[in-house]
Scaffold this active site. Structure first.
Site, short mmCIF file in Angstrom:
data_model
loop_
_atom_site.label_atom_id
_atom_site.label_comp_id
_atom_site.label_asym_id
_atom_site.label_seq_id
_atom_site.Cartn_x
_atom_site.Cartn_y
_atom_site.Cartn_z
N TYR A 46 -0.62 -0.20 4.45
CA TYR A 46 -1.37 -1.22 5.25
C TYR A 46 -2.53 -0.08 5.87
O TYR A 46 -3.35 -0.49 6.58
CB TYR A 46 -0.48 -1.38 6.35
N HIS A 106 8.67 -0.10 -0.95
CA HIS A 106 7.57 -1.45 -0.71
C HIS A 106 7.70 -2.21 -1.85
O HIS A 106 7.65 -3.79 -1.73
CB HIS A 106 6.25 -0.92 -0.66
#
Length: 240
Positions: A46, A106
């Site tokens: 992010y 992730h």
């Protein structure tokens, strides 16, 4: 609160920070914590860990009251074990914290999961990470991971919403003692979940918003969820 398989507790509803950048990320995290949220989710991918850390600091909420999650990126996973270690240390610095409550893989990058998981286990043993888990793992990914893992994942963070109910995947995770955390509860891209006529009629029936109906459905299934941190929806999301 939901109890994880290592005895830790995690709030059922938190806030995600995907797409949040710069001052918006700082402010939204600060306001989310001040509004009463205690679960904050970010990720290396992010590119906002530093801003999330600033928001946590600015909120004035004690660190020990917050459940903080970040994730090891796919790019990091393709590097050496030493590089992965350094990236986790960098995440800790950016987030201005001595420990993470939860660290996730992730995505299940082929041939990189075992190496990454073993590094993550090291951080649990050192006390810098309190629990570890995965994101976007299907059954075969979990079966392979469990064939060598010394520490069982506490969470599998997967996409769950009314158009992707994930019953089979959720049931399998529960058989393994792994809690499911729902990302994208309102869908992604062009999917208009809250505008669906059924959800609109339920919202009218119960005098709630369609978004609240979705979150209530997730909570009543015993799942954890992290809708994105938007200040104008904080009270709404907490009121389910």
């Amino acid at each position: 609160m939901i109890t994880l398989n290592n005895g830790m507790e995690i709030p059922q509803i938190g806030v995600g920070t995907w797409t949040l950048r710069d001052d918006v990320a700082v402010n939204n995290v600060k306001l989310a914590l001040q509004a009463g949220f205690r679960l904050i989710d970010t990720a290396q991918m992010y590119e906002n860990e530093a801003e999330v850390g600033q928001g946590i600091f600015a909120s004035g909420v004690p660190r020990n009251e917050i459940f903080l999650t970040t994730k090891v990126s796919t790019t990091t996973m393709r590097e050496s074990a030493d590089f992965i270690r350094q990236s986790i240390e960098q995440s800790l610095k950016k987030l201005q914290t001595e420990y993470l409550d939860l660290l996730l893989i992730h995505w299940p990058v082929k041939d990189c999961v075992k190496k990454t998981w073993q590094v993550m286990e090291e951080f649990v043993c050192s006390g810098k990470v309190r629990s570890i888990g995965v994101s976007n793992f299907n059954r075969h990914h979990l079966e392979e991971l469990l064939s060598y893992a010394e520490i069982r994942p506490v969470i599998n963070q997967i996409e769950v919403h009314p158009f992707m109910t994930q019953e089979e995947n959720i049931a399998f995770n529960r058989q393994l003692g792994i809690q499911v955390q729902a990302w994208g509860p309102f869908g992604q891209g062009d999917i208009d979940i809250v505008g669906h006529p059924l959800l609109q009629s339920l919202a009218q029936k119960y005098q709630k918003t369609a978004s609240q109906i979705v979150l209530r459905w997730i909570v009543q299934r015993g799942l954890i969820t992290i809708p994105r941190a938007k200040p104008n929806h904080f009270a709404e999301n907490l009121g389910v």
